[in-house]
Enzyme design. Structure first.
Site, PDB file in Angstrom:
ATOM      1  N   LYS A 335      29.768  68.080  63.797  1.00 12.18           N
ATOM      2  CA  LYS A 335      28.447  68.485  64.312  1.00 12.18           C
ATOM      3  C   LYS A 335      27.376  68.440  63.223  1.00 12.18           C
ATOM      4  O   LYS A 335      26.253  68.006  63.464  1.00 12.18           O
ATOM      5  CB  LYS A 335      28.508  69.892  64.910  1.00 12.18           C
ATOM      6  N   THR A 337      27.325  66.534  60.627  1.00 13.72           N
ATOM      7  CA  THR A 337      27.042  65.129  60.348  1.00 13.72           C
ATOM      8  C   THR A 337      26.134  64.537  61.419  1.00 13.72           C
ATOM      9  O   THR A 337      25.190  63.801  61.124  1.00 13.72           O
ATOM     10  CB  THR A 337      28.364  64.330  60.279  1.00 13.72           C
ATOM     11  N   ARG A 359      23.108  76.271  58.930  1.00 14.96           N
ATOM     12  CA  ARG A 359      23.598  77.516  58.342  1.00 14.96           C
ATOM     13  C   ARG A 359      24.061  77.276  56.907  1.00 14.96           C
ATOM     14  O   ARG A 359      24.481  76.184  56.559  1.00 14.96           O
ATOM     15  CB  ARG A 359      24.762  78.073  59.178  1.00 14.96           C
ATOM     16  N   LYS A 370      38.625  74.113  56.130  1.00 20.78           N
ATOM     17  CA  LYS A 370      37.622  73.215  56.676  1.00 20.78           C
ATOM     18  C   LYS A 370      36.852  72.455  55.608  1.00 20.78           C
ATOM     19  O   LYS A 370      36.382  71.342  55.824  1.00 20.78           O
ATOM     20  CB  LYS A 370      36.647  74.035  57.536  1.00 20.78           C
ATOM     21  N   ALA A 577      30.572  81.319  64.183  1.00 16.50           N
ATOM     22  CA  ALA A 577      30.377  81.351  65.631  1.00 16.50           C
ATOM     23  C   ALA A 577      31.527  82.035  66.353  1.00 16.50           C
ATOM     24  O   ALA A 577      31.341  82.559  67.455  1.00 16.50           O
ATOM     25  CB  ALA A 577      30.204  79.931  66.170  1.00 16.50           C
ATOM     26  N   PHE A 608      31.006  75.660  66.200  1.00 17.05           N
ATOM     27  CA  PHE A 608      32.166  75.383  67.056  1.00 17.05           C
ATOM     28  C   PHE A 608      31.754  74.793  68.406  1.00 17.05           C
ATOM     29  O   PHE A 608      30.761  74.082  68.493  1.00 17.05           O
ATOM     30  CB  PHE A 608      33.032  76.635  67.203  1.00 17.05           C
ATOM     31  N   PHE A 697      34.874  57.245  65.011  1.00 16.03           N
ATOM     32  CA  PHE A 697      35.772  57.120  63.864  1.00 16.03           C
ATOM     33  C   PHE A 697      36.294  55.684  63.790  1.00 16.03           C
ATOM     34  O   PHE A 697      36.259  54.942  64.787  1.00 16.03           O
ATOM     35  CB  PHE A 697      36.948  58.094  64.006  1.00 16.03           C
ATOM     36  N   TRP A 726      27.819  58.297  59.971  1.00 16.19           N
ATOM     37  CA  TRP A 726      28.684  58.527  58.807  1.00 16.19           C
ATOM     38  C   TRP A 726      28.708  57.292  57.918  1.00 16.19           C
ATOM     39  O   TRP A 726      28.664  57.390  56.699  1.00 16.19           O
ATOM     40  CB  TRP A 726      30.095  58.888  59.280  1.00 16.19           C
TER      41      TRP A 726
END
Length: 863
Positions: A335, A337, A359, A370, A577, A608, A697, A726
């Site tokens: 998210k 990215t 954030r 993560k 979240a 999330f 991806f 990306w």
């Protein structure tokens, strides 16, 4: 007199017509106490309506003393002009260049002189004496256009200014010195003669040709030079007008950094270091921020002052976009990215003003599973090391403020348990020089207790006891300490075991710092005053009589406010979240919405899946801020959709099963018809259009991509597009930016006050309250908190409370283990199932790979 005062009056009248409240002020710095100049200025200013203040320094004042006064005047918003009535020897380069050029009504700072030489008078000022001389020359009986003007005297700022002005007016400027052998010949040939700093020197009248003008001038204003004073006043009014123009919204002049993506895509940290960040002061100027609105933290980051909201209060807001996601795998679906890629595309490719509001990353996930939260590839925040580690220190400030409250609670219980009422009162209201006085905070507490007295000696013993004793019940303390680290062994601890604590032992625990109520308050407050009031309302526990005890009762909320008085930036606040409300700050969004302008975009991210972060964004953040989102961007990946379509479990650190690498349209379709459809429906509960962003991806096939985009539209999305940010940066999200721009016209947002979160959002049949949760709900209802919004603390790995249940589960009962209240933040949060507010570290945490190179001083291993 040159032109009288009429031009100054007209300028002042025009300025005050634009802003009646603006009262320009001229500050005069002089050495000695000669009031003659001040009296002339006061009379002249009185006729025009200008305020004047005089600063008299010692006749032999030092350079440091002058500089100290100038620094104060630079920061005084009431002062629009500073006149330096000082001896030439005091006008050093340091003095002249300390004064802000926009307040230099002498017009002799290096920058203003440079502007004059270059011919750029749009920002600078012309020295008043030079303006007065030019006015005399232009109003001479015989027109001087094309004729010669001889400047006699030493070169200096005044001579340079006069030469520039004379030549720019079409005359020829000649120079000579008093000792020049050809001075007589030059004077006799000149059409006008200007004597610079002549003192007692003069030219004989017989040297001057008939009809030629002779003007004597000094570099400073002396008694009687009323025309020069008028020009000074006009310069002050002009400065006020420019200041007023600066307060208006400025069109952006953003110059995007060039991006040259490489194939194969390098690591995130290699990409970050290959790009040189734009200096933050340059970026601020390009997006219309004023220098005084910026508080720099090094070269590449800064905070923005809240005065921006006052300056742009009449500016229409831009469009408001929320990036949410489907229920993620443990690996995350990108998210952040997508958020960065979308803003890159809007700004650099569609040429629309846009901001990303994110954030601040917690060190818990950064060093846990993560990793960082700067985005990735060619769509990331740079420099990513500074972004992921500490940033401007807000999370640490929250930790300190939160733990100060915890320390105050335990200390107060200790002191109340070991002291009499009289001893407590004597220490809480100490005698200073034989006099006891209540502090303003203590008087506020007395008023809340119904004791309307201000004299400590007038309290009765009963009133003293009521005042000094909070009588906190140790078993009902709800406030916990926090730490910005995943540490499972701090979930339950015992404090007070040292002998000095005199048996005040109790069980408590730690939460992660971003779950602190103070973090939620930072994110939800819409002003410093609102933050202060919310901090005061924080409930820390219950008294033995069953009454809530607040931070205001502890008399510690003001110092907490001082610790946490951070001015918001566009990476601001970091609540999780799943255990908090999961959104960046209201103030950051409001600042950005004003800056981008009516046609611009502010893109913010909710943590999330949409069932968690987006629902809280709508029901908590939008309710608190009054802001209305235009579009939801729902991030999906083929990988996550396959998992929700029946694929095997995905684990961090483990190789992906073949189902996620090979093409499998059946699994993709299953995920679209279950989880993706459900998350789109949740957004539609609030009337917001959804654009699905498929984060592509390398293992995704074209057939899988096409199928997701097709089914997403069938499930109710306004549009669905593949994103390649990306690998390509903003160009890879251009299609997404265009879709968002179109969808922004469709908004019909509304808050759902009757929304039952468990049933309508999660898909549960019902909820089941534990006895503890039921008792807490009854208690909060009795205290008047029953109407507060709900902030569910629930796993992010499933729509249900069971992390292994993928897709869109139904037919389950949602268990509520406990209910806590964040009264200052303004919500109640139930703990669902086994959800913990202090995460733990995995077997192999991310910090195994993080290191610092002692030679290059570069951090390695961050992602």
């Amino acid at each position: 007199m040159i032109g009288g005062t009429s031009s100054a009056k007209e300028a002042m009248a025009a300025l005050q017509k634009r802003n009646p409240a603006l009262q320009p002020m001229l500050a005069i710095i002089q050495a000695g106490e000669d009031d003659s100049l001040l009296e002339i200025n006061k009379k002249m200013a009185g006729r025009i309506g200008l305020n004047i203040t005089q600063i008299c320094l010692a006749k032999e004042c030092s350079e440091d003393e002058i500089v100290e006064e100038l620094l104060k005047l630079n920061e005084d918003p009431r002062v629009h002009g500073v006149y330096l009535h000082l001896p030439p020897a005091s006008l050093t380069s340091r003095v002249l260049n300390t004064l802000k050029p926009e307040k230099d009504v002498n017009g002799i700072s290096d920058l203003n002189m440079g502007r004059l030489v270059r011919g750029d008078l749009s920002k600078g000022f012309v020295p008043p004496v030079a303006s007065a001389v030019l006015d005399l020359l232009e109003n001479h009986d015989a027109p001087l256009g094309g004729k010669s003007v001889l400047l006699v005297g030493e070169d200096g700022p005044l001579g340079v200014a006069l030469q520039c002005l004379i030549e720019r007016s079409g005359m020829v400027a000649l120079k000579s010195q008093w000792r020049s052998k050809s001075l007589q010949t030059q004077v006799m040939q000149a059409d006008a003669v200007v004597l610079l700093g002549a003192g007692n020197m003069d030219v004989p009248p017989t040297w001057v040709r008939p009809g030629a003008a002779v003007i004597r001038c000094e570099p400073t204003l002396e008694t009687g030079t009323v025309g020069c004073i008028v020009i000074v006043i006009i310069n002050v009014v002009r400065s006020g007008r420019r200041w007023l123009q600066e307060q208006q919204y400025r069109p952006w002049q953003l110059r995007s950094l060039k991006l040259q993506p490489l194939t194969p895509v390098p690591s995130d940290i290699e990409i970050s270091r290959a790009q040189t960040p734009k200096p933050v002061d340059q970026l601020a100027e390009e997006i219309g921020l004023l220098p005084e609105e910026l508080e720099a933290y090094g070269r590449s980051k800064a905070k923005v002052r809240l005065s921006l909201l006052d300056r742009l209060h009449a500016q229409p807001d831009g469009k408001y976009v929320l990036v949410a996601g489907i229920t993620p795998t443990p690996l995350g679906e990108g998210k952040s990215t997508v958020t960065i890629g979308l803003v890159q595309a809007l700004s650099a490719h569609l040429k629309l003003n846009s901001f990303a509001c994110l954030r601040q990353p917690s060190q818990g996930p950064t060093f846990g599973v993560k990793g960082g939260a700067a985005g990735g590839g060619y769509a990331q925040v740079i420099p990513m090391e500074e972004f992921n580690l500490h940033l401007t220190g807000d999370i640490h400030a929250i930790t300190a403020a939160n733990n100060l409250v915890a320390a105050a609670i335990d200390a107060r219980m200790l002191h109340e348990a070991t002291q009499s009422d009289k001893a407590l009162f004597s220490r809480l209201v100490p005698s200073v020089n034989g006099v006891r006085r209540f502090s303003p905070i203590q008087i506020s507490r007395l008023n809340r207790l119904g004791i309307n007295k201000t004299d400590p000696a007038s309290l009765t013993p009963e009133e003293i006891s009521t005042f000094v004793r909070l009588d906190l019940d140790p078993s009902k303390i709800t406030w916990q300490r926090v730490l910005d680290t995943n540490d499972r062994f701090l979930r339950k601890i015992t404090v007070g075991q040292a002998s000095t604590e005199k048996g005040q032992i109790r069980e408590t625990g730690f939460d992660i710092a971003v779950a602190s109520e103070i973090m939620a308050i930072l994110a939800l407050a819409d002003s410093l005053e609102d933050m202060k009031n919310r901090l005061a309302r924080m409930v820390v526990g219950t008294s033995r009589s069953g009454e809530p005890v607040t931070a205001e009762d502890l008399v510690c909320y003001c110092v907490v406010f001082c610790i946490q008085r951070g001015t918001p930036v566009f990476v601001h606040a970091g609540p999780f979240a799943n255990i908090a409300h999961g959104n960046s700050s209201v103030l950051a969004d409001k600042l950005a919405l004003k800056l981008v302008g009516r046609d611009g975009f502010v893109v913010t991210e909710a943590g999330f899946g949409a069932d968690i972060g987006m629902e809280k964004f709508f029901n908590i953040k939008c309710r608190a801020s009054g802001l209305r989102p235009n579009v939801v961007v729902l991030v999906a990946t083929v990988r996550a959709l396959k998992m929700h379509g029946g694929g095997p479990n995905v684990s961090a650190g483990a190789p992906l099963p073949r189902e996620y690498i090979d093409e499998n349209l059946s699994l993709v379709a299953g995920g679209c018809h279950s989880n993706l459809r459900k998350q789109i429906q949740i957004a539609h509960l609030f009337g917001v259009p959804v654009v699905v962003a498929l984060n592509v991806f390398r293992t995704d096939t074209q057939a899988e991509i096409d199928l997701v985009c097709q089914l997403a539209k069938e499930c109710g999305a306004s549009d669905a597009v593949p994103c390649h940010h990306w690998a390509q940066g903003g160009r890879g999200s251009l299609e997404l930016a265009q879709a968002v721009n179109e969808a922004a016209m469709l908004m019909c947002f509304h808050l759902s006050f009757s929304l039952t979160i468990a049933k309508k959002v999660y898909g549960a049949d019902d909820i089941k309250l534990s006895p503890e949760a039921e008792a807490k709900i009854d208690y909060y209802s009795q205290q008047g908190y029953g109407s507060l919004p709900i902030c569910m603390a629930k796993t992010h790995l499933s729509l249900s409370h069971m992390p292994d249940k993928k897709g869109a589960p139904t037919g389950f009962v949602l268990p509520i283990r406990d209910v806590r209240a964040s009264i200052g933040a303004g919500f109640v949060y139930p703990l669902v199932g086994t959800m913990s507010t202090m995460p733990g570290l995995p077997t192999r945490p991310c910090f195994y790979d993080i290191d610092l190179d002692p030679v290059t001083e570069e951090i390695t291993g961050l992602f």
